[in-house]
Design a protein around this motif. Structure first.
Motif, PDB file in Angstrom:
ATOM      1  N   TRP A 192       0.813  -1.214  -0.027  1.00  0.00           N
ATOM      2  CA  TRP A 192       0.034  -0.315  -0.206  1.00  0.00           C
ATOM      3  C   TRP A 192       1.347   1.101  -0.164  1.00  0.00           C
ATOM      4  CZ3 TRP A 192      -5.657  -0.253   0.205  1.00  0.00           C
ATOM      5  CH2 TRP A 192      -6.245  -1.276   0.553  1.00  0.00           C
ATOM      6  N   ILE A 193       0.388   2.046  -1.209  1.00  0.00           N
ATOM      7  CA  ILE A 193       1.315   3.369  -0.762  1.00  0.00           C
ATOM      8  C   ILE A 193       0.479   4.629  -0.346  1.00  0.00           C
ATOM      9  CG2 ILE A 193       2.694   5.198  -1.955  1.00  0.00           C
ATOM     10  CD1 ILE A 193       4.072   2.462  -1.891  1.00  0.00           C
ATOM     11  N   GLY A 194       0.669   4.895   0.943  1.00  0.00           N
ATOM     12  CA  GLY A 194      -1.013   5.385   1.640  1.00  0.00           C
ATOM     13  C   GLY A 194      -1.886   5.167   1.729  1.00  0.00           C
ATOM     14  N   ASP A 195      -2.983   5.661   0.702  1.00  0.00           N
ATOM     15  CA  ASP A 195      -4.551   4.593   1.086  1.00  0.00           C
ATOM     16  C   ASP A 195      -4.587   4.070  -0.236  1.00  0.00           C
ATOM     17  OD1 ASP A 195      -4.873   6.023   3.708  1.00  0.00           O
ATOM     18  OD2 ASP A 195      -5.736   7.497   2.981  1.00  0.00           O
ATOM     19  N   HIS A 196      -3.043   3.793  -1.272  1.00  0.00           N
ATOM     20  CA  HIS A 196      -3.778   3.049  -2.346  1.00  0.00           C
ATOM     21  C   HIS A 196      -3.300   1.921  -2.445  1.00  0.00           C
ATOM     22  CE1 HIS A 196      -5.024   7.320  -3.070  1.00  0.00           C
ATOM     23  NE2 HIS A 196      -4.085   7.774  -3.023  1.00  0.00           N
ATOM     24  N   ARG A 197      -4.031   1.037  -2.741  1.00  0.00           N
ATOM     25  CA  ARG A 197      -3.170  -0.475  -3.242  1.00  0.00           C
ATOM     26  C   ARG A 197      -2.369  -0.824  -4.593  1.00  0.00           C
ATOM     27  NH1 ARG A 197      -1.647  -5.010  -3.166  1.00  0.00           N
ATOM     28  NH2 ARG A 197      -2.044  -7.516  -2.836  1.00  0.00           N
ATOM     29  N   VAL A 198      -1.287  -0.877  -4.280  1.00  0.00           N
ATOM     30  CA  VAL A 198      -0.278  -1.302  -5.552  1.00  0.00           C
ATOM     31  C   VAL A 198       0.022  -2.846  -5.565  1.00  0.00           C
ATOM     32  CG1 VAL A 198       1.278  -1.134  -6.659  1.00  0.00           C
ATOM     33  CG2 VAL A 198      -0.104   0.782  -5.701  1.00  0.00           C
ATOM     34  N   ALA A 199      -0.549  -3.475  -6.524  1.00  0.00           N
ATOM     35  CA  ALA A 199      -0.122  -5.000  -6.236  1.00  0.00           C
ATOM     36  C   ALA A 199       0.878  -5.482  -7.165  1.00  0.00           C
ATOM     37  CB  ALA A 199      -1.866  -5.978  -6.304  1.00  0.00           C
ATOM     38  N   ILE A 200       1.308  -5.080  -7.926  1.00  0.00           N
ATOM     39  CA  ILE A 200       2.894  -5.696  -8.490  1.00  0.00           C
ATOM     40  C   ILE A 200       3.995  -5.526  -7.308  1.00  0.00           C
ATOM     41  CG2 ILE A 200       3.096  -3.477 -10.314  1.00  0.00           C
ATOM     42  CD1 ILE A 200       5.195  -1.595  -8.667  1.00  0.00           C
ATOM     43  N   LYS A 201       4.828  -6.357  -8.002  1.00  0.00           N
ATOM     44  CA  LYS A 201       6.007  -7.195  -7.291  1.00  0.00           C
ATOM     45  C   LYS A 201       6.832  -5.994  -7.015  1.00  0.00           C
ATOM     46  CE  LYS A 201       6.934 -11.646  -7.112  1.00  0.00           C
ATOM     47  NZ  LYS A 201       8.200 -12.692  -7.581  1.00  0.00           N
ATOM     48  N   MET A 202       7.044  -5.657  -5.248  1.00  0.00           N
ATOM     49  CA  MET A 202       7.668  -4.961  -5.211  1.00  0.00           C
ATOM     50  C   MET A 202       8.927  -5.307  -4.658  1.00  0.00           C
ATOM     51  SD  MET A 202       5.070  -2.094  -4.812  1.00  0.00           S
ATOM     52  CE  MET A 202       6.489  -0.006  -4.559  1.00  0.00           C
ATOM     53  N   VAL A 203      10.096  -4.933  -4.133  1.00  0.00           N
ATOM     54  CA  VAL A 203      10.697  -5.066  -2.409  1.00  0.00           C
ATOM     55  C   VAL A 203      10.773  -4.891  -1.358  1.00  0.00           C
ATOM     56  CG1 VAL A 203      13.375  -4.426  -1.630  1.00  0.00           C
ATOM     57  CG2 VAL A 203      12.929  -4.812  -3.990  1.00  0.00           C
ATOM     58  N   ASP A 204      10.377  -5.552  -0.809  1.00  0.00           N
ATOM     59  CA  ASP A 204       9.476  -5.165   0.978  1.00  0.00           C
ATOM     60  C   ASP A 204      10.283  -4.456   1.739  1.00  0.00           C
ATOM     61  OD1 ASP A 204       7.472  -5.358   2.613  1.00  0.00           O
ATOM     62  OD2 ASP A 204       7.439  -8.106   2.980  1.00  0.00           O
ATOM     63  N   ILE A 205       9.909  -2.973   1.467  1.00  0.00           N
ATOM     64  CA  ILE A 205      10.589  -1.895   2.339  1.00  0.00           C
ATOM     65  C   ILE A 205       9.287  -1.548   2.843  1.00  0.00           C
ATOM     66  CG2 ILE A 205      11.851   0.225   2.186  1.00  0.00           C
ATOM     67  CD1 ILE A 205      12.613  -0.982  -0.192  1.00  0.00           C
ATOM     68  N   HIS A 206       9.968  -1.212   4.336  1.00  0.00           N
ATOM     69  CA  HIS A 206       8.850  -0.395   5.361  1.00  0.00           C
ATOM     70  C   HIS A 206       9.454   1.658   5.541  1.00  0.00           C
ATOM     71  CE1 HIS A 206       6.383  -0.425   8.546  1.00  0.00           C
ATOM     72  NE2 HIS A 206       7.590   0.711   9.509  1.00  0.00           N
ATOM     73  N   SER A 207       8.783   2.054   5.020  1.00  0.00           N
ATOM     74  CA  SER A 207       9.738   3.293   4.592  1.00  0.00           C
ATOM     75  C   SER A 207       8.689   4.362   5.903  1.00  0.00           C
ATOM     76  CB  SER A 207       9.354   3.498   3.261  1.00  0.00           C
ATOM     77  OG  SER A 207      10.248   2.845   2.711  1.00  0.00           O
ATOM     78  N   VAL A 208       9.184   4.800   6.850  1.00  0.00           N
ATOM     79  CA  VAL A 208       8.411   6.226   7.253  1.00  0.00           C
ATOM     80  C   VAL A 208       9.356   7.142   7.743  1.00  0.00           C
ATOM     81  CG1 VAL A 208       7.635   4.232   9.328  1.00  0.00           C
ATOM     82  CG2 VAL A 208      10.044   4.954   9.949  1.00  0.00           C
ATOM     83  N   GLY A 209       8.468   8.434   7.909  1.00  0.00           N
ATOM     84  CA  GLY A 209       8.786  10.254   7.242  1.00  0.00           C
ATOM     85  C   GLY A 209      10.166  10.538   9.120  1.00  0.00           C
ATOM     86  N   ALA A 210      11.279   9.518   8.663  1.00  0.00           N
ATOM     87  CA  ALA A 210      12.207  10.338  10.291  1.00  0.00           C
ATOM     88  C   ALA A 210      13.390  10.029   9.134  1.00  0.00           C
ATOM     89  CB  ALA A 210      12.157   8.876  10.369  1.00  0.00           C
ATOM     90  N   GLY A 211      13.588  11.023   9.257  1.00  0.00           N
ATOM     91  CA  GLY A 211      15.093  11.393   8.681  1.00  0.00           C
ATOM     92  C   GLY A 211      16.134  13.059   8.625  1.00  0.00           C
ATOM     93  N   GLY A 212      17.208  12.734   8.841  1.00  0.00           N
ATOM     94  CA  GLY A 212      17.844  13.947   9.132  1.00  0.00           C
ATOM     95  C   GLY A 212      16.938  15.241   9.061  1.00  0.00           C
ATOM     96  N   GLY A 213      16.203  15.762   7.719  1.00  0.00           N
ATOM     97  CA  GLY A 213      15.090  16.667   8.181  1.00  0.00           C
ATOM     98  C   GLY A 213      14.258  16.359   8.434  1.00  0.00           C
ATOM     99  N   SER A 214      13.886  15.150   9.592  1.00  0.00           N
ATOM    100  CA  SER A 214      12.288  15.694   9.776  1.00  0.00           C
ATOM    101  C   SER A 214      12.501  16.570  11.129  1.00  0.00           C
ATOM    102  CB  SER A 214      12.308  14.258  10.560  1.00  0.00           C
ATOM    103  OG  SER A 214      12.101  13.346  10.144  1.00  0.00           O
ATOM    104  N   ILE A 215      10.875  17.274  10.942  1.00  0.00           N
ATOM    105  CA  ILE A 215      10.609  18.574  11.674  1.00  0.00           C
ATOM    106  C   ILE A 215      10.600  17.859  12.837  1.00  0.00           C
ATOM    107  CG2 ILE A 215       9.530  20.185  12.296  1.00  0.00           C
ATOM    108  CD1 ILE A 215       9.398  20.019   9.286  1.00  0.00           C
ATOM    109  N   ALA A 216      10.531  18.191  14.603  1.00  0.00           N
ATOM    110  CA  ALA A 216      10.317  17.727  15.932  1.00  0.00           C
ATOM    111  C   ALA A 216       9.798  19.045  16.553  1.00  0.00           C
ATOM    112  CB  ALA A 216      11.851  18.619  16.949  1.00  0.00           C
ATOM    113  N   TRP A 217       8.347  18.371  16.893  1.00  0.00           N
ATOM    114  CA  TRP A 217       7.320  19.218  17.624  1.00  0.00           C
ATOM    115  C   TRP A 217       6.900  18.677  18.565  1.00  0.00           C
ATOM    116  CZ3 TRP A 217       2.211  16.232  16.598  1.00  0.00           C
ATOM    117  CH2 TRP A 217       2.080  15.596  16.086  1.00  0.00           C
ATOM    118  N   VAL A 218       5.827  19.235  19.050  1.00  0.00           N
ATOM    119  CA  VAL A 218       5.030  18.956  20.533  1.00  0.00           C
ATOM    120  C   VAL A 218       3.934  19.364  20.255  1.00  0.00           C
ATOM    121  CG1 VAL A 218       5.198  20.045  22.813  1.00  0.00           C
ATOM    122  CG2 VAL A 218       6.767  20.176  22.329  1.00  0.00           C
ATOM    123  N   ASP A 219       3.079  18.083  20.687  1.00  0.00           N
ATOM    124  CA  ASP A 219       1.755  17.233  20.136  1.00  0.00           C
ATOM    125  C   ASP A 219       1.447  18.748  21.338  1.00  0.00           C
ATOM    126  OD1 ASP A 219       1.698  15.879  22.492  1.00  0.00           O
ATOM    127  OD2 ASP A 219       1.570  14.271  21.360  1.00  0.00           O
TER     128      ASP A 219
END
Length: 685
Positions: A315-342
């Motif tokens: 699934w890419i976002g809310d969209h189903r994609v059924a092609i064969k893909m390398v099984d990678i788990h991606s999240v928004g966590a990088g050097g540029g990720s913004i810190a904030w207080v909820d």
């Protein structure tokens, strides 16, 4: 032969140049989101300036250029694709909106306010036409050509830019889709019509329709980019072969990507696990966790027994994609990720990122606190040697941004930096644990391979939280995915659905399906000037126990398909099911669902140049400075080593910092770093 690999990320565009003698050169240029080709050319110009002097002279001797890009993924996630319409079988236009009725697993079960799915194609642009093909390919109702003409004109009049043609059971008999495409390209526009049987010729209508709609949504953006890139490179004097990195972990020419834009999703990250395999093989490690932490995201892939995992359940976002893909788990966590207080007063990091524009506050343009700002404030990342000194960072700007967090939490700037650093590490460690736990894996049995520009800064801290004993930081960590492209095969995946119980399937039918796919592969790969004897075929089949929901992919032996070959596949199902789920059910009947073929030409072998051998102690000239860095809550006068001056066999005890032109490696206390023959760093706890 000179080979170049370019990976366009969210923050930087990475360029690797490999010469015949094994010499490897690394270059980075800021990504240009408005026009990614600009950043790509800028990275090539940096390479040319360092190696040749002029760009045209440099490109003239480049024989192979492999390119990965996040363009398709970013277009889908940000909702900047084409205005897409859909022509489908009458009364079936709502399949992509009804989906499977499954609850989103990423949303809390207690969340009663989950917004409804917003399909890429609004209902008013989903038009049904009279036609009907049975599940076995028999035509029940001929296609109404007049209805297709009317639908195409109506969509054109409403400003639609791309059309997805999705008819029932077209994977069995595509004749109606082919006719509809001819009509639409005449009435609507050539090159803007996507057919489901070409994108995903397998059963399950929702998966096929959804994947096709995603591909059509991306097609104008991707095709314009590919054609513009090819023309730009040709104008600059490039006469070699351009190959695009695919989601499946293979590469193919850009012209074969036209009409199949969905296959460029995760184009760059799909190469990262191949880097992990390459460097893991140096220490005979087959169980690896590939971690690619760039400026925008964290990509994790778990490799067991030397096999890169793939999936057709993405699934890419809310969209189903059924092609064969390398099984990678991606999240928004990088050097540029913004810190904030909820709203609860808790510190959060990501998923929003400062990206390349404006970038972290320490770049001097933005003012939002990021992970990189915390790294700078804690002394880990140098302000005067970032990207080899090309970018001068501002410590004051980093602290000013972090002070915003401190003011909300009631702590000082340094405590804020430490909190951001620890929160980011804990989040990434949790993501790796989640991926491993879902697969029934004990993470402590694995070796972490840390890539990405920010990966080596955080890898040791993440490994310590996970209880890992070894971390490998490749010499090309900052260009991790780009390097993985050197380790890719040229080829393509093919599939044919044929649903049948194993005890009743006709071997002749299966043999025919594989012959069709192999012939199609020979034709496609033949256009890339690959000799037929160089093509390698790998067969597999998706199987399951009768009544089961999920399927398992098992290998199928080469050669003529016989009853014995299919019986062997059933035995492989039992073995694979037990390996994945710790049990099997041989007393149940099995069934075949989809037969798959991976056709590829093996990559050209290469080896990196060895560095000189030294003693266990680094040369005195390798120690470039000492800097106060924060370890264990205390400021420690820490030795800073020049990575380019380290020799094979050098051993460094933490705490220490290793500075390379494109990244920084943090060696904490109770950790020891050693250098191998290719200047890869091995951290052992």
């Amino acid at each position: 032969m000179t080979r170049v690999c370019i990976d366009i990320g969210g923050t930087f565009t990475d360029c690797i140049v490999l010469e015949d003698d094994g010499s490897l050169y690394e270059f980075k240029a800021p990504t240009t989101p408005g026009n990614p080709v600009v950043g790509l050319v800028n990275s090539l110009e940096k390479a040319a300036m360092a190696l040749e002097g002029k760009l045209k002279e440099f490109l003239a001797r480049v024989e192979l250029l492999i390119h990965g890009t996040t363009l398709a993924t970013n277009t889908l996630i940000t909702g900047r694709g084409a205005r897409t319409g859909m022509i489908t079988t009458e009364n079936f236009r709502d399949i992509i909106e009804m989906r499977r009725g499954l609850r989103d697993q990423e949303v809390s079960m207690y969340n009663l306010f989950i917004p409804p799915y917003n399909p890429l194609v609004p209902r008013r642009w989903r038009l049904g036409v009279k036609e009907r093909v049975r599940y076995d390919g028999e035509i029940l109702t001929p296609l109404s050509k007049d209805a297709v003409v009317e639908a195409a004109r109506k969509l054109q009049g409403q400003g639609v830019e791309s059309i997805a043609v999705c008819f029932l059971h077209s994977y069995k008999n595509p004749v109606h889709e082919n006719i509809a495409k001819e009509i639409c390209e005449e009435v609507f526009a050539p090159g803007r019509v996507t057919m489901s049987h070409e994108v995903l010729p397998v059963w399950r209508e929702f998966e096929r329709f959804s994947t096709t709609v995603v591909s059509a949504y991306l097609e104008p953006v991707v095709s314009d980019y590919l054609m513009g890139l090819s023309e730009r490179l040709a104008a600059l004097g490039f006469k070699g072969t351009l190959l695009m990195m695919l989601a499946s972990g293979l590469v193919q020419p850009p012209e074969q990507c036209l009409g199949r834009a969905v296959y460029l999703l995760s184009s760059g990250p799909a190469a990262a696990p191949s880097s992990a395999l390459y460097f893991g093989s140096e220490v005979n490690a087959e169980n690896l966790i590939s971690m690619d932490m760039g400026g925008t995201s964290l990509d994790v892939c778990v490799i067991r027994e030397g096999a890169v995992p793939t999936t057709t359940d993405a699934w890419i976002g809310d969209h189903r994609v059924a092609i064969k893909m390398v099984d990678i788990h991606s999240v928004g966590a990088g050097g540029g990720s913004i810190a904030w207080v909820d709203s609860l007063g808790l510190l959060r990091v990501g998923p929003d990122s400062a990206g390349a524009d404006p970038g972290p506050a320490c770049y001097g343009v933005g003012d939002q606190p990021t992970v990189t700002d915390a790294d700078v404030a804690l002394g880990y990342v140098p302000v005067d040697f970032f990207l080899g000194g090309e970018i001068t960072l501002s410590l004051d700007a980093a602290k000013a941004a972090l002070a915003k967090i401190g003011n909300k939490l009631g702590i000082d700037v340094i405590e804020s930096a430490q909190a951001v650093f620890d929160t980011a590490n804990s989040f990434m460690a949790d993501q790796i644990t989640e991926v491993c736990t879902k697969r029934g894996i004990d993470v402590r049995d694995f070796t972490l391979v840390a890539g990405g520009g920010a990966g080596p800064v955080h890898a040791a801290a993440i490994a310590a939280q996970l209880g890992l004993k070894r971390v490998i930081v490749p010499s090309v960590a900052a260009l991790y995915s780009a390097f993985g492209m050197l380790n890719m095969d040229l080829g393509r995946d093919y599939s044919r659905s044929w649903v049948s119980r194993a005890d009743g399937i006709d071997p002749a039918v299966v043999d025919r399906l594989y012959q069709e796919m192999e012939e199609e592969a020979r034709t496609a790969l033949g256009r890339t000037y690959i000799n037929e004897e160089e093509i390698v075929f790998e067969r597999s089949a998706e199987m399951r126990y009768v009544g089961q929901y999920h399927e398992v992919e098992v290998p199928i032996a080469q050669g003529p398909i016989t009853k014995e070959v299919l019986s062997q596949a059933v035995e492989e199902l039992h073995k694979k099911h037990h390996s994945l789920y710790t049990f099997s059910m041989p007393w149940l009947s099995a069934e075949f669902l989809t037969f798959r073929l991976r056709a590829s030409s093996r990559r050209r072998e290469f080896s990196l140049a060895d560095i000189p051998e030294g003693s266990s102690q680094p040369l005195e000239g390798a120690l470039k400075a000492r800097r106060r860095c924060r370890f264990g809550g205390d400021w420690i006068d820490t030795p800073i080593f020049d990575g380019e001056k380290l020799l094979r066999g050098n051993v460094i005890d933490g705490p220490a910092i290793i500075e390379d032109r494109t990244t920084t490696t943090v060696v904490p206390e109770n950790c020891q770093l050693s250098v191998d023959r290719n200047r890869n760093y091995h951290l052992v706890f």
